[in-house]
Design an enzyme around this catalytic site. Structure first.
Site, PDB file in Angstrom:
ATOM      1  N   HIS A  49       0.322  -0.807   0.130  1.00 56.81           N
ATOM      2  CA  HIS A  49      -0.024  -0.163  -0.062  1.00 56.81           C
ATOM      3  C   HIS A  49       0.834   0.845  -0.164  1.00 56.81           C
ATOM      4  CE1 HIS A  49      -3.360  -2.671   2.154  1.00 56.81           C
ATOM      5  NE2 HIS A  49      -3.364  -1.992   0.947  1.00 56.81           N
ATOM      6  N   GLU A  98       1.436   3.624   2.940  1.00 58.58           N
ATOM      7  CA  GLU A  98       2.184   3.579   4.197  1.00 58.58           C
ATOM      8  C   GLU A  98       2.977   3.745   4.375  1.00 58.58           C
ATOM      9  OE1 GLU A  98       0.212  -0.729   4.503  1.00 58.58           O
ATOM     10  OE2 GLU A  98      -1.983   0.176   4.792  1.00 58.58           O
ATOM     11  N   HIS A 126       3.167  -3.764   7.050  1.00 59.38           N
ATOM     12  CA  HIS A 126       2.571  -1.901   6.962  1.00 59.38           C
ATOM     13  C   HIS A 126       2.234  -1.258   7.393  1.00 59.38           C
ATOM     14  CE1 HIS A 126      -0.546  -4.769   4.118  1.00 59.38           C
ATOM     15  NE2 HIS A 126       0.638  -5.613   4.364  1.00 59.38           N
ATOM     16  N   GLU A 163       1.899  -4.764  11.756  1.00 58.59           N
ATOM     17  CA  GLU A 163       1.678  -3.341  11.820  1.00 58.59           C
ATOM     18  C   GLU A 163       1.963  -2.448  12.269  1.00 58.59           C
ATOM     19  OE1 GLU A 163      -1.136  -2.311   9.529  1.00 58.59           O
ATOM     20  OE2 GLU A 163      -2.069  -4.186   8.750  1.00 58.59           O
TER      21      GLU A 163
END
Length: 1263
Positions: free
Chosen positions: A959, A962, A1056, A1141
């Site tokens: 992504h 990010e 991420h 994350e």
């Protein structure tokens, strides 16, 4: 008259008196009570007296095991004497007034409500009905109604509704009786069917006869009447009746009257009641229209402004704000189309899905002639004026695993996978091994024998057999075997990678190509210099020595920006230097002497200052500057000509971040940019990417939210409608005007620019003198995903506060409401020796605005609005150029530069190979990095150990928005290439296969979530298309190849970023934990699994200060079945398959609690991940499995905590505390004070993997 009898009772304890009297009353039930009316009156009067005078008596009646309530209700039901009935009603009233909660519950459970309705109906048939009896009945009903769930239904079925309404109509002037009737009506109306029925009976009009202008009399009655009216108006039918009756203006007039006269604010509840009525009426389109026509905006705005100084009036201000925002006319975004300003024609369009829909609609967007053959057509953005505004807008868009799926927000558990067949990993390589053999080329380390390798030789020799370098490959550094590079176009085996074919195209650059025999021995990393004390210089010769060219060394600087007109003179001021580096035409650079690039070489070896002439020269061609900022060509855009007053400018000292940052070299960065292919053909380099970023040494705490900041911003927005003449509405930057996006003016406006790698700003509109609305660009081949921004601002005034509003955000919540700040990079600061991004901005908040989202962009949902992220900035330097970004930018060219610089860190003991995995849709290379330790010798034992090391497979940046994932990956790569004993042990323990950027095209073009295909690549892992999703297709193929070899990775981790949670955490996959979180039944054999999947997160929680085990989740959801984490777990059979994350905001636990996260902490996390892998190696090597028992206990502890603390079992606890100021995201909320600040009452409820949904960056939300 009862004295003799009472006297005989004196010896009896008081608490037994009531029991005795109740027993006597029980014996009288039936015919005896009818016969002896007087006795019944006496007994009930005595019971009443005892309960009124002795607290113990009431407790005795209501005590557990007592039949007192049954006796009282039976007497009430059977007796028809009015006085006895009244006595019993008085008794009940006394009993239920104390300890109402439990006692009322007992009363309802014994059928008391039905008995009261029976008596009410019977009493209504008496002519005239007893006023006192009606009064007591309604008073009692008002007490028990809210506690009886079936109260409304019982009232309607028994006919009690009409009785109450008729009684009200006959007693409008009798306030004593009217008050309890209104109290009961308020409860009746909470049932929607009742409200509609009452509306048909004229009760709405009746209520407007009760409400009155300001008066000090009957205020209690008026308050209850407004509550009842507000409940009635929740029905759309009743709201229409009120509008048709002209009552909107009446309510506004009443509110204004009470506002003016209630100067001491004693009747705030009445004023609030009037506002609630208006709020419910304006839930319908007709109501909003009537409100506007009645000048409601101005009335509420002015009254609210007058209330602002009084904190206790905040409920009035908040409700007024809600109404005004709801009634603010919905506008469409000031864009010709919501599709991206850039268009990329796909080789083929998917048969179904959002991209297919986009291609079936008129293809708006900026036309790139080379890529798009379709004409520009009309818009797809339609403002939706539906009445759907009533729905609570709790779109829990997830941040990570799937931001785009706005599924049933309230049924989060529905997403849990319940199919046990899918929950048990089944290794299914999918493709025949013959097809996968081509990927053997990427695993030379599994077959390398090192027989021709001399282990005593220098590093340069060590690279010959082990390196097929991504960033500096040449014929002599390639392996002896030809490398077939799979590409999206399925090129033939004879195809030579673009890098190789271009290597020698430019003879003048030949000397920069590093042959392994002449590779310089790398020097030790330079000690970081103190930014504030160093005099920044750069020795050009030194730079040449350490220079590592890009794969595209022949590619020259090229400029797509319009060159300045010939007659224009180059300004000689400092401001002119603060310009994006412009990439000029090939021939110009080729004519330059090697390495000079127009930079004055008068530095000394001791000095560290790069002297650059003003204006900044690249290849002798001056980068032109118009006005005070940005790479803006002004009114001359499109004109031709060149200016080359090369050597005459004033000398400017620019920091040399190649010395400050060992892995950053501005000149090398420019070389890398030359080989980067973007859809808009970017021709400029942003200063922050050129200079680099040195993490600040000071702490950056989470911003404390100022009370009332959101409200004040919303009021400023409302002023646009009330005072339209104050609004400039002047477009100052617009990418939809491709010939000239920067609109020139007299210097009264800021200048904006985003035409550089990873830049994202589509339009800037000057709203007021110092306020700008900013519109972000959609992802290419998409019409949404607005979150990432990166743009340049110049032409500012020092000391002036500017407000910036990003008006087309889509997520319904953001960490900008919880302490996160935007990032700013000042070029003046960089030149002064402080090249860094800093957290900045005041008055930051995030709220729903009046710009409507089309149902096309909202996944078919109507009535949705965009959100505004607003922040204010005061600039410190004159003639500065500042950059703003959502998070620390990390471009594709930065990655290429870092990979090139990593080569210099290699020692003879490190095995490093950089391959090109494939080519992306946009023509960019996707790097694959292999890192491990060289074998100690070429003996069989050492070679065998080398080949059989477990594999660790890491990936990042699927992504583009990010960017923190890339900083974490940078920390991982640098640690792996380090010289510490830990790094050495780690290389000796594992073979690392790393794809550091899975979505180069998205990163380059400033996308937030998608690739050029317009799709979330982290939703394509189940069935990736080799043409549309080449990086995913080939990465998955690598893993499938390993699975065929029985060499599946020990750990797979996809890095991420998470926009709506704090800390760093992981998502994993567990059958057991998924079953626990769902309602499915499973046998013990179904739940058999190794608990090792929890080991790595547990280790990280112990060693990494930013990591939070409490935020981790191991639940598998249906919406995540196409994400990397789940597919690698399910199909490749990797038990330790994770998404890691990292917060975009900061931490709320551990060492960094209360601080915003920075690149230093992110890189540290990447390094700690490596340390965790080393500990995992030691842990998994132990024969004793005590650690597994510890993990089991962890799970059980977590499970019990979850079960007891949260309805949505994904989330252990709410992520954010409440604010004093209610954060209202939804202008359409039915909640009086707006929605809670966290969606779902807790920001955490983003969706299951709140987390996952949020970012497994695998997203289904975010933030």
């Amino acid at each position: 008259m009862n004295k003799p009898k009472m006297a005989t009772e004196k010896g009896v304890p008081s608490n037994s008196r009531v029991l005795m009297l109740l027993g006597q009353l029980e014996r009288m039930n039936g015919e005896a009570m009818v016969r002896d009316v007087e006795m019944a009156r006496q007994v009930t009067a005595k019971i009443l007296h005892l309960i009124q005078t002795q607290e113990k008596s009431g407790k005795e009646v209501m005590s557990k095991g007592s039949s007192g309530m049954e006796v009282i209700l039976a007497s009430l039901e059977n007796h028809r004497d009015v006085q006895t009935t009244l006595n019993i009603l008085y008794i009940l009233s006394e009993l239920l007034t104390v300890g109402r909660g439990r006692r009322v519950g007992v009363f309802v459970s014994k059928g008391g409500t039905g008995i009261l309705f029976q008596i009410l109906i019977a009493a209504s048939k008496e002519l005239p009905p007893s006023e006192e009896l009606m009064l007591q009945l309604h008073s009692l009903l008002a007490k028990v109604g809210p506690k009886d769930r079936k109260f409304g239904v019982r009232a309607r079925l028994s006919g009690a509704l009409n009785v109450t309404v008729n009684l009200m109509k006959q007693n409008l002037q009798n306030s004593k009786l009217l008050l309890p009737c209104l109290q009961v009506l308020r409860v009746y109306s909470s049932n929607l069917v009742n409200a509609i029925s009452l509306g048909k009976n004229g009760v709405v009009e009746l209520m407007f006869k009760v409400v009155s202008p300001y008066s000090k009399k009957n205020t209690s009655l008026l308050k209850v009447a407004l509550d009842a009216l507000g409940a009635l108006l929740k029905s759309k039918t009743n709201a229409r009746r009120a509008v048709d009756g002209g009552h909107v203006s009446v309510l506004l007039a009443l509110y204004l009257d009470w506002h003016r006269n209630d100067t001491r604010h004693r009747h705030m509840l009445i004023r609030k009641g009037l506002l609630v009525c208006l709020r419910n009426i304006t839930n319908i389109k007709l109501g909003r229209k009537a409100f506007i026509e009645a000048d409601g905006m101005r009335i509420l705005y002015n009254s609210s402004t007058e209330c602002l100084p009084v904190r206790t009036l905040d409920p009035l201000i908040n409700t007024s704000s809600l109404i005004m925002r709801k009634c603010f006319p919905k506008n469409r975004l000031p864009l010709p189309t919501i599709k991206s300003a850039f268009h990329y024609q796909l080789p083929h369009v998917p048969p179904a899905g959002p991209v297919a829909q986009l291609y079936n609609q008129p293809p708006g967007g900026r036309k790139i002639p080379q890529l798009c053959s379709k004409p520009l057509k009309k818009v797809d953005d339609v403002v939706d004026e539906s009445d759907d505004n009533e729905e609570m807008d709790a779109d829990t868009e997830n941040d990570t695993e799937n931001e785009e799926d706005e599924k049933d927000e309230f049924c989060v558990n529905d997403d849990i996978e319940t199919d046990l067949n899918k929950l048990h990993p089944k290794k299914s390589p999918g493709r025949p091994f013959e097809e996968l053999r081509v990927y053997e080329r990427f695993f030379l380390e599994l077959s390398e024998d090192f027989q021709g390798y001399k282990f005593e030789c220098s590093k340069s020799a060590s690279t010959t057999s082990s390196s097929s370098s991504f960033s500096s490959s040449s014929a002599s550094t390639q392996s002896t075997r030809p490398i077939i590079v799979p590409t999206a176009q399925a090129l033939s085996p004879k195809h030579v990678p673009v890098q190789s074919s271009q290597e020698d195209c430019n003879p003048t650059k030949g000397k920069h190509s590093l042959l392994s025999s002449s590779a310089p021995t790398p020097t030790a990393p330079l000690t970081p210099l103190e930014l504030d004390t160093i005099q920044l210089t750069k020795d050009q010769d030194k730079k040449e020595e350490g220079y590592i060219p890009s794969p595209d060394t022949c590619t020259t600087l090229s400029s797509l920006a319009r060159p300045p007109s010939q007659g224009q003179m180059i300004e000689q001021q400092l401001a002119h230097v603060l310009e994006c580096v412009s990439l000029e035409e090939e021939g110009v650079l080729n004519a330059e002497e090697g390495g000079g690039r127009g930079i004055k070489q008068d530095g000394s070896p001791v000095n560290a200052t790069r002297h650059i002439q003003s204006p900044l020269l690249l290849g002798g061609i001056a980068t032109r500057r118009v006005g005070g900022g940005g790479s803006n060509w002004g009114s001359d855009c499109g004109s031709e000509g060149t200016e080359d007053e090369g050597g005459e400018g004033a000398v400017l000292e620019v920091p040399d971040t190649a010395l400050l940052l060992p892995l950053h070299d501005p000149d090398l960065y420019v070389e890398m940019v030359k080989g980067t292919q973007s859809v808009p053909h970017y021709a400029e380099v942003a200063y922050p990417d050129y200079f680099g970023h040195v993490a600040p040494t000071f702490k950056e705490p989470l911003l404390e939210r100022i009370y009332g900041v959101q409200r004040s911003k919303i009021f400023q927005d409302i002023e646009r409608l009330i005072h339209p003449n104050d609004i400039l509405d002047k477009v100052v930057y617009d990418l939809d005007i491709p010939s000239c996006p920067v609109i020139e003016d007299s210097g009264e406006s800021l200048k904006f620019n985003s035409q550089f790698e990873s830049g994202n700003l589509r339009k800037a509109v000057q709203v007021r003198k110092y306020e700008y609305d900013l519109v972000l660009n959609s992802d290419i081949n998409s019409n949404h995903y607005h979150q990432w921004f990166y743009f340049e601002v110049s032409g500012m005034r020092v000391g002036t506060t500017y407000r910036f509003n990003i008006i087309n955000c889509e997520k319904s919540n953001s960490q900008f409401n919880y302490g996160m700040q935007v990032l700013m990079y000042s070029v003046q600061e960089a030149i002064s020796g402080r090249p860094r991004w800093v957290r900045t901005g005041t008055d930051i908040c995030y709220y729903k605005n009046h710009f409507a989202r089309s149902s096309i962009a909202a996944g078919g949902q109507k009535g949705k609005s965009y959100y505004t992220q607003t922040f204010s900035i005061s600039f410190s330097h004159k003639d500065d150029v500042c950059y703003f970004a959502y998070h620390y930018p990390y471009t594709y060219s930065t990655l290429k530069m870092h990979l090139s610089k990593l080569e210099a860190l290699r020692t003879p003991q490190i095995y490093l190979r950089q391959d090109v995995l494939c080519e992306t849709l946009g023509g960019n290379s996707c790097p694959l990095v292999t890192i491990t330790a060289m074998p100690e010798s070429n003996s069989n034992d050492h070679i065998c150990q080398f080949r059989n090391r477990p594999l660790i497979f890491l990936s990042a940046r699927v992504h583009p928005g990010e960017t923190n994932a890339s900083w974490v990956m940078k920390g991982t790569l640098e640690f792996l290439m380090g010289t510490s004993p830990l790094a050495t042990s780690l290389r000796e323990a594992y073979i690392f296969k790393i794809v550091p950027m899975l979505n180069p095209d998205g990163v380059i073009n400033g996308n937030h979530r998608c690739s050029l295909s317009g799709e979330d690549l982290n939703r394509q892992w189940q069935n990736p298309n080799p043409e549309l999703h080449p990086t995913i297709y080939h990465t998955k193929s690598l893993l499938q190849y390993l699975a065929h070899l029985q060499r599946a990775p020990l750990v797979f981790c996809d890095y991420h970023g998470h926009s709506r949670k704090k800390n760093v955490f992981m998502y994993g996959c567990s059958v057991k934990e998924t079953v626990w979180q769902s309602s499915i039944t499973a046998t013990s054999s179904d739940l058999q699994e190794d608990l090792g999947y929890r080991a790595l997160p547990k280790i990280l929680s112990q060693i990494a200060p930013a990591f939070s085990m409490a935020s981790c989740s191991f639940v598998v959801e249906r919406s995540k079945e196409s994400t990397a984490r789940v597919v690698v777990w399910r199909e490749i059979g990797v038990q330790r398959s994770y998404t890691m994350e990292s917060t975009l905001c900061g931490c709320d636990q551990g060492k960094y609690k209360g601080l915003q996260i920075g690149t230093k902490e992110l890189e540290e996390m990447g390094a700690q991940f490596c340390v965790g892998l080393l500990r995992l190696k030691r842990l998994t090597g132990l024969h004793n499995h005590q650690h597994l028992l510890d993990l089991e206990n962890d799970i059980i502890g977590t499970q019990s905590k979850v079960a007891s603390s949260s309805t949505t079992t994904y989330v252990l606890e709410e992520d954010e505390p409440s604010f004093l100021e209610a954060i209202d995201y939804s202008a359409e909320s039915n909640d009086e004070d707006g929605e809670p600040e966290n969606e779902h009452g807790g920001e955490v409820h983003d969706n299951p993997d709140h987390h996952d949904h949020l970012s497994d960056s695998e997203t289904n939300n975010r933030d």
